[in-house]
Design an enzyme around this catalytic site. Sequence first.
Site, PDB file in Angstrom:
ATOM      1  N   CYS A  88       0.698  -1.148  -0.046  1.00 19.88           N
ATOM      2  CA  CYS A  88      -0.025  -0.072  -0.049  1.00 19.88           C
ATOM      3  C   CYS A  88       0.690   1.355   0.080  1.00 19.88           C
ATOM      4  O   CYS A  88       1.506   1.554  -0.815  1.00 19.88           O
ATOM      5  CB  CYS A  88      -1.017  -0.064   1.245  1.00 19.88           C
ATOM      6  SG  CYS A  88      -2.302   1.228   1.188  1.00 19.88           S
ATOM      7  N   HIS A 196      -3.661  -4.727  -0.580  1.00 16.70           N
ATOM      8  CA  HIS A 196      -3.270  -5.409   0.732  1.00 16.70           C
ATOM      9  C   HIS A 196      -3.376  -6.879   0.653  1.00 16.70           C
ATOM     10  O   HIS A 196      -4.344  -7.543   0.620  1.00 16.70           O
ATOM     11  CB  HIS A 196      -4.278  -4.934   1.944  1.00 16.70           C
ATOM     12  CG  HIS A 196      -4.156  -3.505   2.221  1.00 16.70           C
ATOM     13  ND1 HIS A 196      -3.310  -3.175   3.120  1.00 16.70           N
ATOM     14  CD2 HIS A 196      -4.743  -2.391   1.625  1.00 16.70           C
ATOM     15  CE1 HIS A 196      -3.297  -1.883   3.127  1.00 16.70           C
ATOM     16  NE2 HIS A 196      -4.289  -1.364   2.454  1.00 16.70           N
ATOM     17  N   GLU A 198      -2.124  -9.001   2.796  1.00 14.36           N
ATOM     18  CA  GLU A 198      -2.621  -9.691   4.216  1.00 14.36           C
ATOM     19  C   GLU A 198      -4.199  -9.514   4.204  1.00 14.36           C
ATOM     20  O   GLU A 198      -4.680 -10.391   5.198  1.00 14.36           O
ATOM     21  CB  GLU A 198      -2.201  -8.839   5.092  1.00 14.36           C
ATOM     22  CG  GLU A 198      -2.579  -7.413   5.510  1.00 14.36           C
ATOM     23  CD  GLU A 198      -2.280  -6.337   4.709  1.00 14.36           C
ATOM     24  OE1 GLU A 198      -2.695  -5.246   5.076  1.00 14.36           O
ATOM     25  OE2 GLU A 198      -1.599  -6.429   3.642  1.00 14.36           O
TER      26      GLU A 198
END
Length: 216
Positions: A88, A196, A198
């Site tokens: 990001c 992202h 994750e």
Amino acid sequence: MRVAIIDYGSGNLRSATKAFERAAREAGIAAEIDLTDRPERVATADRIVLPGVGAYADCRRGLAVVEGMEEALTEAVEKTGRPFFGICVGMQLMSSRGLEKTVTKGFGWIAGDVVGMTPEDPSLKIPQIGWNTLDLKRPHPLFDGIPTGENGLHAYFVHSYHLAAERAEDVVAEAGYGGPVTAFVARDNKAGSQFHPEKSQALGLALISNFLRWKP
């Protein structure tokens, strides 16, 4: 192998750490995931991850106030050639400059500025929040085995700005949001995702696993 996730007060640190731990475990990769704010740990890590959320200038400033951290990054990434992954705003900092609110100098690893998104469709809201597919512009080891395109896996985005790269070859993947949006960049031993990983479930775990195996 030790993977340093840089803790400078920005980014989804807990979820990023857990995602890297899970990806390593499921891929059978022996890796210590080291969430650290210590420059000496970053300088000696085998792989380096820089998360980031919020404003470009704030993240740049937050990194600068950790004494010795920028020097450690330069030593490990630029001089030693350790694999680097920006997430990001961590990816945006790889640029020449950020133009959010003010002009802020980036690392200069990927030529280009981080600029505001201007969708052609006025009904599309800024920031882009949610799932989107990826258009792979060129092959890259971090996308090995990952289905992309309209019927591919989805990535999770939360952003109002994107990196307008000067060199087309630095852009690995784009997303469509009222026009092309830079989703993933890479050059040499450096890679970064606007989305992202994750939070991107199957795509994110596969991408992280590929990063842990990557030998640039």
